[in-house]
Design a protein around this motif. Structure first.
Motif, mmCIF file in Angstrom:
data_model
loop_
_atom_site.group_PDB
_atom_site.id
_atom_site.type_symbol
_atom_site.label_atom_id
_atom_site.label_comp_id
_atom_site.label_asym_id
_atom_site.label_seq_id
_atom_site.Cartn_x
_atom_site.Cartn_y
_atom_site.Cartn_z
ATOM 1 N N VAL A 1 0.852 -1.191 0.000
ATOM 2 C CA VAL A 1 0.000 0.000 0.000
ATOM 3 C C VAL A 1 0.886 1.238 0.000
ATOM 4 C CG1 VAL A 1 -1.762 1.286 1.243
ATOM 5 C CG2 VAL A 1 -1.812 -1.200 1.255
ATOM 6 N N GLN A 2 0.654 2.130 -0.932
ATOM 7 C CA GLN A 2 1.434 3.370 -0.995
ATOM 8 C C GLN A 2 1.044 4.290 0.151
ATOM 9 O OE1 GLN A 2 3.554 4.137 -3.697
ATOM 10 N NE2 GLN A 2 4.232 6.000 -2.689
ATOM 11 N N ALA A 3 2.039 4.808 0.860
ATOM 12 C CA ALA A 3 1.767 5.730 1.961
ATOM 13 C C ALA A 3 1.398 7.092 1.400
ATOM 14 C CB ALA A 3 2.986 5.848 2.871
ATOM 15 N N GLU A 4 0.259 7.619 1.811
ATOM 16 C CA GLU A 4 -0.131 8.943 1.355
ATOM 17 C C GLU A 4 0.771 9.988 2.004
ATOM 18 O OE1 GLU A 4 -2.106 7.129 3.348
ATOM 19 O OE2 GLU A 4 -3.599 6.208 2.059
ATOM 20 N N PRO A 5 1.064 11.072 1.278
ATOM 21 C CA PRO A 5 1.905 12.123 1.853
ATOM 22 C C PRO A 5 1.323 12.703 3.139
ATOM 23 C CG PRO A 5 1.643 12.430 -0.516
ATOM 24 C CD PRO A 5 0.709 11.331 -0.119
ATOM 25 N N SER A 6 0.003 12.583 3.325
ATOM 26 C CA SER A 6 -0.622 13.152 4.518
ATOM 27 C C SER A 6 -0.371 12.309 5.764
ATOM 28 C CB SER A 6 -2.124 13.307 4.300
ATOM 29 O OG SER A 6 -2.706 12.042 4.039
ATOM 30 N N ARG A 7 0.190 11.134 5.585
ATOM 31 C CA ARG A 7 0.448 10.248 6.733
ATOM 32 C C ARG A 7 1.947 10.252 7.014
ATOM 33 N NH1 ARG A 7 -2.092 4.599 6.184
ATOM 34 N NH2 ARG A 7 -2.223 4.759 8.445
ATOM 35 N N PRO A 8 2.388 11.073 7.919
ATOM 36 C CA PRO A 8 3.837 11.190 8.149
ATOM 37 C C PRO A 8 4.411 9.975 8.850
ATOM 38 C CG PRO A 8 2.651 12.416 9.820
ATOM 39 C CD PRO A 8 1.611 11.935 8.827
ATOM 40 N N ASN A 9 5.671 9.717 8.583
ATOM 41 C CA ASN A 9 6.416 8.813 9.451
ATOM 42 C C ASN A 9 6.562 9.515 10.793
ATOM 43 O OD1 ASN A 9 6.989 7.094 7.152
ATOM 44 N ND2 ASN A 9 8.444 8.691 6.539
ATOM 45 N N ILE A 10 6.705 8.739 11.851
ATOM 46 C CA ILE A 10 6.783 9.319 13.195
ATOM 47 C C ILE A 10 7.960 8.708 13.940
ATOM 48 C CG2 ILE A 10 5.575 9.609 15.392
ATOM 49 C CD1 ILE A 10 2.963 9.115 13.564
ATOM 50 N N VAL A 11 8.822 9.559 14.445
ATOM 51 C CA VAL A 11 9.988 9.122 15.214
ATOM 52 C C VAL A 11 9.888 9.739 16.602
ATOM 53 C CG1 VAL A 11 12.500 9.221 15.412
ATOM 54 C CG2 VAL A 11 11.431 8.888 13.166
ATOM 55 N N HIS B 1 13.516 -0.868 5.565
ATOM 56 C CA HIS B 1 12.437 -1.811 5.254
ATOM 57 C C HIS B 1 11.120 -1.075 5.018
ATOM 58 C CE1 HIS B 1 9.733 -5.244 5.501
ATOM 59 N NE2 HIS B 1 9.141 -4.682 6.534
ATOM 60 N N ALA B 2 10.791 -0.129 5.896
ATOM 61 C CA ALA B 2 9.535 0.609 5.755
ATOM 62 C C ALA B 2 9.509 1.417 4.463
ATOM 63 C CB ALA B 2 9.325 1.516 6.963
ATOM 64 N N VAL B 3 10.641 2.032 4.141
ATOM 65 C CA VAL B 3 10.718 2.811 2.895
ATOM 66 C C VAL B 3 10.540 1.894 1.687
ATOM 67 C CG1 VAL B 3 12.257 4.198 1.444
ATOM 68 C CG2 VAL B 3 12.096 4.668 3.900
ATOM 69 N N ALA B 4 11.202 0.726 1.715
ATOM 70 C CA ALA B 4 11.072 -0.227 0.608
ATOM 71 C C ALA B 4 9.644 -0.720 0.459
ATOM 72 C CB ALA B 4 12.025 -1.406 0.823
ATOM 73 N N GLU C 1 17.465 11.744 6.766
ATOM 74 C CA GLU C 1 17.819 12.692 5.694
ATOM 75 C C GLU C 1 18.334 11.949 4.463
ATOM 76 O OE1 GLU C 1 17.629 15.943 5.319
ATOM 77 O OE2 GLU C 1 17.168 16.725 7.331
ATOM 78 N N ASP C 2 19.206 10.977 4.696
ATOM 79 C CA ASP C 2 19.796 10.235 3.580
ATOM 80 C C ASP C 2 18.744 9.471 2.778
ATOM 81 O OD1 ASP C 2 22.263 11.164 4.369
ATOM 82 O OD2 ASP C 2 22.865 9.314 5.376
ATOM 83 N N LYS C 3 17.703 9.030 3.448
ATOM 84 C CA LYS C 3 16.627 8.291 2.762
ATOM 85 C C LYS C 3 15.643 9.235 2.078
ATOM 86 C CE LYS C 3 16.429 4.402 2.847
ATOM 87 N NZ LYS C 3 17.134 3.364 2.060
ATOM 88 N N LYS C 4 15.883 10.546 2.221
ATOM 89 C CA LYS C 4 15.051 11.576 1.592
ATOM 90 C C LYS C 4 13.584 11.503 2.045
ATOM 91 C CE LYS C 4 17.973 11.973 -2.566
ATOM 92 N NZ LYS C 4 19.085 12.303 -1.710
ATOM 93 N N ILE C 5 13.403 11.237 3.332
ATOM 94 C CA ILE C 5 12.049 11.165 3.894
ATOM 95 C C ILE C 5 11.853 12.175 5.022
ATOM 96 C CG2 ILE C 5 11.616 8.757 3.257
ATOM 97 C CD1 ILE C 5 12.434 7.978 6.126
#
Length: 430
Positions: free
Chosen positions: A1-11, A165-168, A227-231
């Motif tokens: 499932v493609q992550a929508e831009p409106s759903r941010p990753n959270i750290v 993994h999450a990015v892939a 940053e390196d993963k451009k996310i």
């Protein structure tokens, strides 16, 4: 499932045992924290953040649930009543996991979720994470994080691999990064320790300062990977500390220090600012204007804040606020918290081991002393304190040197009414 831009990753970055002042962006004259300074400059930064309790287990449990310790039931580190801590803990954890949690809510909404570092409540699977490091098996030494405690100290591979993994997978992710840093053992790399050793500085202070910078380095490694993963532009980063800490040698002039040798009195395990205060940061590029604000922030705010950012409905009735909402921030005048006995808790009876209730209202702070049951030698952190109430102006006196309770009885009365109104209904409800 493609992550929508409106759903941010959270750290979520959680420091372990670090006083609120011990960062260069908070004005410390010696400790260097360049990576967290950079994060602070890019964040909505709260210099007046607070945790629900100055002890890791109840503090972390409040971050997970958005509830105070007397609501979620984790008021101390262990159940009172015997030597088999693991067996006594099972029903406590089971009851705790019935509460809605930030982690389970994100997982249920399609997030990949990873646990690393400090974690008390069983395995990462018990907590609702899809991935993680902690097994929680008492037969293998599972306690407060076990294998997860290697993160940071022994490299960052588990969390960077999870991000990859999450990015892939093109999935939004949540990362719980709670390294055992700068917590003891204070064994920093020699290259860092050498920066802080100097004539006249106690060894425990130098070691702790170096540990703070070591923790900062690991945060830099994590943020650089993002940053390196451009996310980075679609990643919400939050920062908080579980509770404060200060070196033993910093309070040798305090008679109470003779009772406790591990660290300074009035820090970890206490309701003083060095126990409960922490900077809290929220960074979300393109969505949140970086600024330092004087408003209060609290550990109970993490759940509603993350839910709002992710477009997820938080459970009704949570006591915290969405920190992204400036109107709600400015409408809050008072924050509250507790301190129970450290190594004994009575299941279902939060008042049984209660040591303190406190509130900070504007620039004023009231600490109300209680005399709950304490069956362990950790009582020495509290037993010296015979004052029924303490009142401080934490703006003028952030080190809490002048107890003004006798000079401002009317203020003591009004703040005590606020504490009672906050505490009593919740305890009765249990």
């Amino acid at each position: 499932v493609q992550a929508e831009p409106s759903r941010p990753n959270i750290v979520l970055i959680i420091s372990d045992d670090q006083a609120w002042s011990d960062y260069s962006f908070m004005g410390h004259p010696d400790i260097k924290t360049p990576h967290l300074d950079k994060l602070a400059a890019a964040s909505l930064t709260f210099g007046r953040g607070y945790v629900s309790a100055p002890l890791c287990r109840p503090s972390l449990a409040s971050m997970v649930t958005g509830l105070y310790p007397h609501q979620h039931g984790i008021t101390g580190n262990d159940v009172n009543g015997g030597t088999d801590r693991a067996a006594l803990d099972v029903p406590l954890r089971e009851a705790f996991h019935k509460h809605p949690s930030l982690i389970k809510t994100l997982t249920a909404n399609g997030y990949l979720t990873h646990q690393s570092g400090k974690w008390w409540e069983g395995s990462y699977q018990d907590g609702g994470f899809t991935h993680g490091m902690t097994h929680g098996d008492p037969k293998r030494g599972g306690r407060h994080g076990d294998e997860g405690l290697a993160i940071g100290r022994e490299g960052m591979k588990p969390v960077t691999s999870f991000i990859d993994h999450a990015v892939a997978e093109k999935k939004p992710f949540f990362l719980w990064y709670a390294p055992f840093l700068p917590h003891t053992p204070h064994n920093p790399p020699k290259r860092l320790l050498n920066k802080y050793v100097k004539d006249g500085r106690a060894a425990d202070v130098a070691n702790y300062f170096a540990m703070c910078e070591w923790f900062d380095e690991t945060c830099g490694q994590l943020l650089d990977h993002i940053e390196d993963k451009k996310i980075a532009n679609n990643t919400l980063v939050l920062y908080i500390c579980d509770n404060g800490w200060a070196a033993h040698s910093t309070r040798v002039d305090d008679p109470a220090q003779k009772l406790w040798k591990r660290y300074a009195q009035r820090s970890k395990g206490s309701p003083f600012e060095n126990g409960i205060r922490t900077p809290i940061m929220v960074s979300w590029p393109g969505h949140l204007k970086p600024q330092r604000v004087p408003d209060f922030a609290h550990a109970i705010d993490l759940f509603p804040t993350v839910a709002a950012a992710a477009g997820i409905k938080a459970p009704s009735g949570l006591p915290g606020i969405n920190l992204l909402d400036a109107k709600k921030r400015k409408g809050r005048q008072t924050v509250f918290g507790v301190m129970n006995s450290i190594y004994n808790l009575t299941v279902g009876e939060p008042a049984d081991t209660l040591q303190y209730l406190w509130c900070v209202d504007g620039e004023w702070k009231l600490i109300v002393r209680h005399q709950g049951k304490d069956t362990t030698y950790y009582k020495n952190i509290h037993v010296w304190d015979k004052k029924p109430v303490r009142l401080y102006n934490v703006k003028d006196d952030p080190n809490e040197l002048k107890n003004l309770a006798s000079k401002r009885p009317e203020l003591v009365t009004s703040l005590r009414k606020k504490i009672d109104a906050w505490w009593k209904p919740q305890v009765k409800a249990k």
